[in-house]
Structure formats: C-alpha cells, structure tokens
Scaffold this active site. Sequence first.
Site, mmCIF file in Angstrom:
data_model
loop_
_atom_site.group_PDB
_atom_site.id
_atom_site.type_symbol
_atom_site.label_atom_id
_atom_site.label_comp_id
_atom_site.label_asym_id
_atom_site.label_seq_id
_atom_site.Cartn_x
_atom_site.Cartn_y
_atom_site.Cartn_z
ATOM 1 N N PHE A 1 -33.705 31.541 28.865
ATOM 2 C CA PHE A 1 -35.193 31.028 29.499
ATOM 3 C C PHE A 1 -34.810 29.647 29.074
ATOM 4 C CE2 PHE A 1 -39.159 29.144 29.093
ATOM 5 C CZ PHE A 1 -39.580 29.226 30.499
ATOM 6 N N LYS B 1 -43.178 25.904 20.056
ATOM 7 C CA LYS B 1 -43.553 27.192 19.406
ATOM 8 C C LYS B 1 -44.311 27.237 18.645
ATOM 9 C CE LYS B 1 -42.715 30.278 24.095
ATOM 10 N NZ LYS B 1 -40.946 30.680 24.485
ATOM 11 N N ASP C 1 -31.248 26.588 20.725
ATOM 12 C CA ASP C 1 -32.632 26.674 21.476
ATOM 13 C C ASP C 1 -33.135 27.751 20.578
ATOM 14 O OD1 ASP C 1 -34.986 27.169 22.327
ATOM 15 O OD2 ASP C 1 -34.323 27.251 24.379
HETATM 16 C C1 LIG Z 1 -40.489 29.375 25.522
HETATM 17 C C2 LIG Z 1 -39.508 28.749 25.665
HETATM 18 C C3 LIG Z 1 -39.343 27.816 25.863
HETATM 19 C C4 LIG Z 1 -40.295 26.608 27.186
HETATM 20 O O1 LIG Z 1 -41.104 26.239 25.694
HETATM 21 P P1 LIG Z 1 -41.895 25.037 26.790
HETATM 22 O O2 LIG Z 1 -43.017 24.671 25.225
HETATM 23 O O3 LIG Z 1 -43.030 26.639 27.169
HETATM 24 O O4 LIG Z 1 -42.251 24.477 27.512
HETATM 25 C C5 LIG Z 1 -37.848 26.861 25.420
HETATM 26 N N1 LIG Z 1 -36.944 27.892 24.821
HETATM 27 C C6 LIG Z 1 -37.136 29.069 24.661
HETATM 28 C C7 LIG Z 1 -36.721 29.903 23.746
HETATM 29 C C8 LIG Z 1 -38.480 29.630 24.622
HETATM 30 O O5 LIG Z 1 -38.934 30.619 24.211
#
Ligand SMILES: *Cc1c(COP(=O)(O)O)cnc(C)c1O
Length: 405
Positions: A140, A254, A225
Amino acid sequence: MADNMTVNREMFNDVMVPNYNPASMIPVKGEGARVWDQDGREYVDFAGGIAVNCLGHCHPAMVSALQEQSQKLWHLSNVFTNGPAIRLAKKLTEATFADRVYYANSGAEANEAALKLARRWAIEKHGEHKQKIIAFTKGFHGRTFFTVTVGGQPAYSDGFGPKPGGVDHVDYNNIDALKALISDDTCAVMMEPLQGEGGVVSPDVEFVKAVRELCDQNNALLIFDEVQTGFGRTGSLYAYEQLGVTPDILTSAKALGGGFPIGAMLTTTEIAEHLKPGTHGSTYGGNPLACAVSEAVFDIVNTKETLDGVKQREQWFKEQLAAINEKYNVFSEIRGQGLLLGAAMNKEYEGRARDFLLAGQEHGVMVLIAGANVVRFTPSLVISEEDVKEGLQRFEKAVAQVVGQ
Ligand SMILES: *Cc1c(COP(=O)(O)O)cnc(C)c1O
C-alpha cells in the site's frame, strides 16, 4: 449555522461523500492513549489514528510547539523557506542515510514525489527505456492515481480509467519472481519494509538483502515506503536500520507529524539533483506549523528511551495477546514488529477481524484491522503499561463476546 451545533453520526451520511464508513460514536477529546466520545464514554486507543499519534493525543510537547509556532508564522509557501523546515531537515538527514529532504503533506504525496523522482533520475541518467517500476502484491502506497497503481491491490485502482503505465507487481518475499522480472529497464523497486495495510507482513531478512542486490545489479533505485513503519514505529527511527539494507529513497509520513499532516521524502544528494527547480512542488509542503510540530515529535521519538520503550511495549502486547489466545483460540499468529502488530485470525474466525474491532468499540478499546483477517494494533509509542493492560483487558472482553456469539 452555530459553530456549537450538535452533530451526530447520521448527519455524516447527509453531508459527506460516502467513501468512508466511520464508527457510530464521535470522539471529541483525547489525552495520551485515552479518547472520550460525545457521551463521555472513554476508550483506550490502540489505533493511534492509524499509526499516526505516536506520542498519543495532545502531548504537551506537541501542544506547546504548535501554540508557539501558531503565534509566529503559519504559512509562507515555497516562495520562501523557513526555520522549522530547515531545522527538521537537518535533524532528519543527520539521523538517516539521507542528505536531502522534500516535504509533502501526506504519505501518498511523499510517495508520489519518490516515484516521480525515480523516473526523472532514470530517464535523465540512463535514458527513456528505463521506466519500469516494480512493486509488491498487497503493498500500500497511498491513494493518488500513481501511488494506488503502484500499490498491490488492484481493487483500489480499478474503475478510474487508464492507469499510469510501466508498473508491475510480484509477490512479497518471492525473490525468484523479482529476479525474473527485474531488468535494465527497471527504474525502481518500491516496497514497505513491513507491509502494514496488507496484513502486517514482515519481509524475510534475506529477501530484503536480495532486493537490494538485484536493484544494484540492474541500476535500479530501491524506494522504501516507511510511511507506516517509520518514525520509531518498529523500535528504530526507521525500519531499514534493523534490516541492514539502505534504500536510495525513503518516504515518511503518519507518525512524522504525530497528528499534524506532514510527509517527507528523503534521499541522497546525487539522486535529489534530478528534481531541479520547477520539476515538482507543493503549496503546503514544508509548512512552518507542520515542521515545528514534527521537530518536537522528532526530539522525543529519536531517543534511546522512546525507541527502547517501543521494544518493551511490543513484549507487553505480544505476551498478553498470546495469553488471550491461549484462552480463546482465535488467532493463528501474533506478528509484526515494535508497535505495528497484527493478530491474524485462525481458520475458524477467517474473515472476521472486523467483528473484533466492533466488539472492541463496545468494550471501550479502539483497534484497527488490516484486511479481513488481521486485527492491527498501532498505539502511541509512549503508551503506559497501565493503559496497555487496561486496553487488553477490554480487548479480551471483546474476544470473549465474539467467541460467545
Ligand atoms: C498510510 C500509508 C500511505 C498513505 O499515506 P496517506 O497519508 O494516507 O497518504 C502510504 N504508504 C503506507 C505504507 C501507508 O501505510
């Protein structure tokens, strides 16, 4: 319309786009790892705003950084720079492999920047052929059209017309599949160093090492990521430190803002050079308010005390969840690292993670799910032992309720 107009959950359906389906109660106040709803009911918060509230709710250091900055300067745009942005970037680069920082406002935007940078780097340095991006099934990376396409859940990217091209997926932890696909045309491999949304799935250490080697052999960039794993969540400032593998680009969001929206992309000087003036940007990115709060969070998270404390709390959770499972036999596995933990359903409860989440709310504890099969815990990194105990006692009642049904 009076600003003290009482609202309720039904009104959500009348005024909001229906892409979310929030809980029936409406939280109005938070302090540390506790939250209160409109009716004064109190909850232990193990969700932490989806791995965001790394110092809990309304931490005094964050409140004071926000108040102080709010009386000086809120916003400038990137026509000007500002002290908090530069100070935070200095701290981030000193604490990591990176030399350069790009600010965004969310995880998706930080990833969007990472992907665009990787493409620029590859095309300018190696030529037009080098455009392929490889990512992993169930990964994700956010909800912009590029990042959701790179994410490994087609259900999230289907139905919006033509997708950005040149993106392929292989299974996480399957090095042979990656070996078969990667080539001189590969510009970057993007991965989470522990899949969060995809079910709290850890990579094999050997797999991560092999990904790095394959990237090197094919002149491809490795993008980590760390939007969910980063900023102390797994017990080090970033998860890559514990894997013994250094990425070329890392994204953070986050927990980076502890609740204030901010994202960042970190990279080396050499790669950063390919985002020349005008190639990319954001009105709010590097906003002084966001950076001032993030700096205050950094000063607490990036300490031995906090990071060791995450490991301690991981043990509390794992032991107490195992004890609950001894009694009720609902999980096949308790997994994850630091305070990014998942309890996976066993065969009998397959697909029912959400039942545990809803029962948890009834019993005064907020948890998350990661897919239909995993209950996810991403609490404050400084949650007290008492709050962990109390929250898990409530969670046990929720488990008992689901089992009794
Ligand atoms: C939550 C998340 C995102 C997206 O972050 P947003 O602030 O909602 O755009 C991207 N990558 C990972 C691994 C995430 O957990």
